[in-house]
Design a protein around this motif. Structure first.
Motif, PDB file in Angstrom:
ATOM      1  N   HIS A 108       0.856  -1.200   0.000  1.00  0.00           N
ATOM      2  CA  HIS A 108       0.000   0.000   0.000  1.00  0.00           C
ATOM      3  C   HIS A 108       0.881   1.235   0.000  1.00  0.00           C
ATOM      4  O   HIS A 108       2.106   1.137   0.137  1.00  0.00           O
ATOM      5  CB  HIS A 108      -0.968  -0.014   1.188  1.00  0.00           C
ATOM      6  N   ASN A 109       0.246   2.405  -0.177  1.00  0.00           N
ATOM      7  CA  ASN A 109       1.050   3.603  -0.433  1.00  0.00           C
ATOM      8  C   ASN A 109       1.117   4.599   0.725  1.00  0.00           C
ATOM      9  O   ASN A 109       1.574   5.719   0.545  1.00  0.00           O
ATOM     10  CB  ASN A 109       0.537   4.309  -1.700  1.00  0.00           C
ATOM     11  N   GLN A 110       0.639   4.203   1.906  1.00  0.00           N
ATOM     12  CA  GLN A 110       0.676   5.147   3.029  1.00  0.00           C
ATOM     13  C   GLN A 110       1.901   4.896   3.919  1.00  0.00           C
ATOM     14  O   GLN A 110       2.422   3.788   3.952  1.00  0.00           O
ATOM     15  CB  GLN A 110      -0.598   5.016   3.870  1.00  0.00           C
ATOM     16  N   PRO A 111       2.298   5.945   4.657  1.00  0.00           N
ATOM     17  CA  PRO A 111       3.423   5.774   5.582  1.00  0.00           C
ATOM     18  C   PRO A 111       3.029   4.956   6.819  1.00  0.00           C
ATOM     19  O   PRO A 111       1.843   4.714   7.051  1.00  0.00           O
ATOM     20  CB  PRO A 111       3.769   7.211   5.986  1.00  0.00           C
ATOM     21  N   GLN A 144       3.085   2.553  -7.247  1.00  0.00           N
ATOM     22  CA  GLN A 144       1.884   3.364  -7.075  1.00  0.00           C
ATOM     23  C   GLN A 144       0.659   2.449  -7.182  1.00  0.00           C
ATOM     24  O   GLN A 144       0.789   1.284  -7.539  1.00  0.00           O
ATOM     25  CB  GLN A 144       1.847   4.454  -8.153  1.00  0.00           C
ATOM     26  N   GLU A 145      -0.539   3.002  -6.902  1.00  0.00           N
ATOM     27  CA  GLU A 145      -1.730   2.144  -6.854  1.00  0.00           C
ATOM     28  C   GLU A 145      -1.973   1.399  -8.164  1.00  0.00           C
ATOM     29  O   GLU A 145      -2.288   0.215  -8.168  1.00  0.00           O
ATOM     30  CB  GLU A 145      -2.950   2.960  -6.407  1.00  0.00           C
ATOM     31  N   ARG A 146      -1.823   2.102  -9.281  1.00  0.00           N
ATOM     32  CA  ARG A 146      -2.016   1.423 -10.576  1.00  0.00           C
ATOM     33  C   ARG A 146      -1.068   0.250 -10.736  1.00  0.00           C
ATOM     34  O   ARG A 146      -1.463  -0.815 -11.226  1.00  0.00           O
ATOM     35  CB  ARG A 146      -1.729   2.410 -11.704  1.00  0.00           C
ATOM     36  N   ALA A 179      -3.146  -6.057  -2.008  1.00  0.00           N
ATOM     37  CA  ALA A 179      -2.856  -4.625  -1.949  1.00  0.00           C
ATOM     38  C   ALA A 179      -4.022  -3.906  -1.298  1.00  0.00           C
ATOM     39  O   ALA A 179      -5.150  -4.403  -1.282  1.00  0.00           O
ATOM     40  CB  ALA A 179      -2.623  -4.060  -3.348  1.00  0.00           C
ATOM     41  N   LYS A 180      -3.724  -2.744  -0.763  1.00  0.00           N
ATOM     42  CA  LYS A 180      -4.765  -1.834  -0.278  1.00  0.00           C
ATOM     43  C   LYS A 180      -4.694  -0.651  -1.221  1.00  0.00           C
ATOM     44  O   LYS A 180      -3.644  -0.011  -1.342  1.00  0.00           O
ATOM     45  CB  LYS A 180      -4.465  -1.419   1.164  1.00  0.00           C
ATOM     46  N   VAL A 181      -5.805  -0.400  -1.923  1.00  0.00           N
ATOM     47  CA  VAL A 181      -5.840   0.723  -2.869  1.00  0.00           C
ATOM     48  C   VAL A 181      -7.155   1.482  -2.692  1.00  0.00           C
ATOM     49  O   VAL A 181      -8.098   0.976  -2.085  1.00  0.00           O
ATOM     50  CB  VAL A 181      -5.721   0.250  -4.335  1.00  0.00           C
ATOM     51  N   GLN A 225     -13.960  11.561   4.272  1.00  0.00           N
ATOM     52  CA  GLN A 225     -14.554  12.350   3.190  1.00  0.00           C
ATOM     53  C   GLN A 225     -13.420  12.957   2.384  1.00  0.00           C
ATOM     54  O   GLN A 225     -12.311  13.082   2.869  1.00  0.00           O
ATOM     55  CB  GLN A 225     -15.461  13.422   3.775  1.00  0.00           C
ATOM     56  N   ARG A 226     -13.709  13.327   1.150  1.00  0.00           N
ATOM     57  CA  ARG A 226     -12.714  14.025   0.330  1.00  0.00           C
ATOM     58  C   ARG A 226     -13.214  15.434   0.036  1.00  0.00           C
ATOM     59  O   ARG A 226     -14.382  15.631  -0.297  1.00  0.00           O
ATOM     60  CB  ARG A 226     -12.445  13.269  -0.978  1.00  0.00           C
ATOM     61  N   SER A 227     -12.308  16.390   0.178  1.00  0.00           N
ATOM     62  CA  SER A 227     -12.630  17.804  -0.025  1.00  0.00           C
ATOM     63  C   SER A 227     -11.507  18.477  -0.802  1.00  0.00           C
ATOM     64  O   SER A 227     -10.412  17.924  -0.946  1.00  0.00           O
ATOM     65  CB  SER A 227     -12.793  18.489   1.339  1.00  0.00           C
ATOM     66  N   ILE A 258      -6.653  21.052 -10.442  1.00  0.00           N
ATOM     67  CA  ILE A 258      -6.860  20.237  -9.247  1.00  0.00           C
ATOM     68  C   ILE A 258      -6.489  18.788  -9.546  1.00  0.00           C
ATOM     69  O   ILE A 258      -7.054  18.157 -10.447  1.00  0.00           O
ATOM     70  CB  ILE A 258      -8.335  20.304  -8.789  1.00  0.00           C
ATOM     71  N   ARG A 259      -5.530  18.256  -8.802  1.00  0.00           N
ATOM     72  CA  ARG A 259      -5.161  16.854  -9.000  1.00  0.00           C
ATOM     73  C   ARG A 259      -6.318  15.952  -8.588  1.00  0.00           C
ATOM     74  O   ARG A 259      -6.946  16.173  -7.551  1.00  0.00           O
ATOM     75  CB  ARG A 259      -3.919  16.504  -8.164  1.00  0.00           C
ATOM     76  N   VAL A 260      -6.588  14.955  -9.427  1.00  0.00           N
ATOM     77  CA  VAL A 260      -7.547  13.920  -9.067  1.00  0.00           C
ATOM     78  C   VAL A 260      -6.893  12.554  -9.225  1.00  0.00           C
ATOM     79  O   VAL A 260      -5.844  12.421  -9.856  1.00  0.00           O
ATOM     80  CB  VAL A 260      -8.823  13.951  -9.957  1.00  0.00           C
ATOM     81  N   GLU A 270      -7.621  17.132  -4.028  1.00  0.00           N
ATOM     82  CA  GLU A 270      -8.808  16.855  -3.207  1.00  0.00           C
ATOM     83  C   GLU A 270      -8.532  15.534  -2.515  1.00  0.00           C
ATOM     84  O   GLU A 270      -8.072  14.591  -3.135  1.00  0.00           O
ATOM     85  CB  GLU A 270     -10.082  16.878  -4.051  1.00  0.00           C
ATOM     86  N   ASN A 271      -8.770  15.532  -1.228  1.00  0.00           N
ATOM     87  CA  ASN A 271      -8.466  14.324  -0.466  1.00  0.00           C
ATOM     88  C   ASN A 271      -8.973  14.497   0.964  1.00  0.00           C
ATOM     89  O   ASN A 271      -9.515  15.548   1.323  1.00  0.00           O
ATOM     90  CB  ASN A 271      -6.953  14.056  -0.461  1.00  0.00           C
ATOM     91  N   ASN A 272      -8.761  13.463   1.776  1.00  0.00           N
ATOM     92  CA  ASN A 272      -9.056  13.587   3.205  1.00  0.00           C
ATOM     93  C   ASN A 272      -7.935  14.386   3.873  1.00  0.00           C
ATOM     94  O   ASN A 272      -6.887  14.656   3.260  1.00  0.00           O
ATOM     95  CB  ASN A 272      -9.237  12.197   3.828  1.00  0.00           C
ATOM     96  N   PRO A 280     -14.000   4.651  -0.314  1.00  0.00           N
ATOM     97  CA  PRO A 280     -13.377   3.678   0.593  1.00  0.00           C
ATOM     98  C   PRO A 280     -12.008   3.206   0.098  1.00  0.00           C
ATOM     99  O   PRO A 280     -11.759   3.169  -1.107  1.00  0.00           O
ATOM    100  CB  PRO A 280     -14.372   2.508   0.571  1.00  0.00           C
ATOM    101  N   ASP A 281     -11.153   2.861   1.004  1.00  0.00           N
ATOM    102  CA  ASP A 281      -9.958   2.092   0.678  1.00  0.00           C
ATOM    103  C   ASP A 281     -10.389   0.631   0.631  1.00  0.00           C
ATOM    104  O   ASP A 281     -11.243   0.204   1.409  1.00  0.00           O
ATOM    105  CB  ASP A 281      -8.882   2.288   1.754  1.00  0.00           C
ATOM    106  N   VAL A 282      -9.808  -0.127  -0.291  1.00  0.00           N
ATOM    107  CA  VAL A 282     -10.254  -1.493  -0.531  1.00  0.00           C
ATOM    108  C   VAL A 282      -9.052  -2.440  -0.461  1.00  0.00           C
ATOM    109  O   VAL A 282      -7.973  -2.117  -0.948  1.00  0.00           O
ATOM    110  CB  VAL A 282     -10.932  -1.570  -1.927  1.00  0.00           C
TER     111      VAL A 282
HETATM  112  C1  GCU Z   1      -6.498   8.372  -0.243  1.00  0.00           C
HETATM  113  C2  GCU Z   1      -6.459   6.888  -0.333  1.00  0.00           C
HETATM  114  C3  GCU Z   1      -5.230   6.398  -1.052  1.00  0.00           C
HETATM  115  C4  GCU Z   1      -5.121   7.092  -2.400  1.00  0.00           C
HETATM  116  C5  GCU Z   1      -5.179   8.573  -2.230  1.00  0.00           C
HETATM  117  C6  GCU Z   1      -5.163   9.303  -3.573  1.00  0.00           C
HETATM  118  O1  GCU Z   1      -5.499   8.840   0.594  1.00  0.00           O
HETATM  119  O2  GCU Z   1      -6.515   6.343   0.953  1.00  0.00           O
HETATM  120  O3  GCU Z   1      -5.326   5.014  -1.218  1.00  0.00           O
HETATM  121  O4  GCU Z   1      -3.919   6.762  -3.039  1.00  0.00           O
HETATM  122  O5  GCU Z   1      -6.340   8.934  -1.541  1.00  0.00           O
HETATM  123  O6  GCU Z   1      -5.777  10.354  -3.653  1.00  0.00           O
HETATM  124  O7  GCU Z   1      -4.545   8.821  -4.524  1.00  0.00           O
END
Ligand code: GCU
Length: 332
Positions: free
Chosen positions: A37-40, A76-78, A92-94, A153-155, A174-176, A214-216, A240-242
């Protein structure tokens, strides 16, 4: 580009030469699965993935293990979705948004304002048949989803411009996420969507390639808040993260091992809800101390701008309509 040693870390590691493909429960050899997964490591989702790992080991009496690789070190997630699909990586958690590029049924999770509140979102995720159908529907495509984690939520947030209405979004890059629905969403909300992987966002903000994202709140605590100081609660998505597992790895497990992992996933989804809330509360305090401003707005103009996407989505095909109606039926 993955180094050879990282690739070597990807494949499932049976702890015995004869492991795998047990026909009946209990007879499979111990197995160790790799999850990326991609988080610290200080992120709440990492905490809950470690809980998943711990519970899997406990539930299976050590017969199944999950080794967690954080920080995007396997890609990265992809990239990690590709690896899981091909069976090169076990788990994976994505983000559900990242999965939309691989399976259009995941689009619904990125549809803006499809969830009207956190309660609605949790109720759908915990009870919806549509969610289970989407989670299982990719089995022949190389992976299934076995659980989800609250990612809040994402803002919208920008380097410095306070965004209050869709008109304020004009001209803002705005990055998406790399999700067609998220791209359409930012267009509908008045901005210029710039899809890129999460790992590129910090540098892009810093270099002015994008004006915002935009993100949490957790994304700002992961460094973005050093550059981006204006966060507006548009609350346009709850994505959701999956947790995904490669079909190849899953089918090799005994029924007992599958159950151990599934039970662990369910339990960690549940405990994660509090882990998440506590972490976000802490992040907001920390970020305010760094000079990040959080703005609460009347969201109506954003809701009005984005909801035409619902009609477009449901008109596309019967399945979309069925999923949309299912999600709405969970509104209390
Ligand atoms: C959130 C999500 C991540 C994702 C990220 C993004 O943080 O938990 O899995 O990579 O958004 O915006 O790419």
């Amino acid at each position: 580009i993955l180094s050879i040693s990282l690739l070597a870390a990807c494949g499932a590691n049976s702890e015995s030469e004869n492991a795998g493909n047990a026909e009946s429960g209990g007879s499979a050899e111990a197995v160790s699965l790799r999850l990326a997964h991609n988080q610290p490591e200080d992120h709440p989702v990492h905490t809950s993935l470690m809980e998943l790992s711990k519970l899997t080991e406990e539930n299976s009496d050590g017969n199944a293990k999950i080794e967690v690789f954080p920080n995007g070190q396997l890609g990265q997630e992809r990239d990690v979705i590709e690896l899981v699909k091909s069976g090169t990586l076990d788990m994976a958690k994505v983000s559900a948004s990242a999965l939309e590029a691989f399976d259009s049924n995941y689009a619904i999770f990125s549809l803006p304002y499809v969830f009207q509140s956190k309660e609605h979102y949790h109720h759908v995720m915990d009870n919806s048949e549509a969610v289970q159908e989407i989670f299982q529907g990719t089995k022949d495509d190389g992976y299934v989803a076995i659980g989800w984690y609250d990612a809040g939520q994402r803002s919208i947030y920008t380097v410095d411009k306070k965004v209050e209405t869709p008109a304020d979004m004009k001209g803002l890059k705005i990055r998406v996420q790399e999700s067609p629905t998220s791209i359409a969403m930012i267009e509908a909300m008045g901005g210029s969507p710039t899809p890129m992987s999460y790992g590129e966002v910090y540098t892009s903000l810093q270099q002015g390639v994008i004006d915002g994202a935009e993100n949490n709140e957790g994304a700002l605590a992961n460094g973005h808040g050093e550059v981006a100081k204006a966060y507006t609660y548009t609350e346009h998505q709850y994505v959701p993260d999956v947790v995904i597992v490669s079909t190849a790895a899953w089918d090799k497990l005994s029924e007992d091992q599958q159950k151990a992992i599934q039970d662990a996933a369910n339990a960690s989804t549940e405990s994660h809800k509090d882990v998440w809330t506590t972490a976000i509360d802490g992040y907001i305090k920390e970020l305010e101390g760094m000079g990040v401003n959080f703005y609460t707005i009347d969201k109506k103009a954003f809701i009005d701008a984005a909801t035409p996407l619902h009609e477009k989505y449901t008109a596309e095909n019967e399945t979309n309509k069925k999923y949309f109606d299912d999600f709405q039926s969970h509104l209390k």
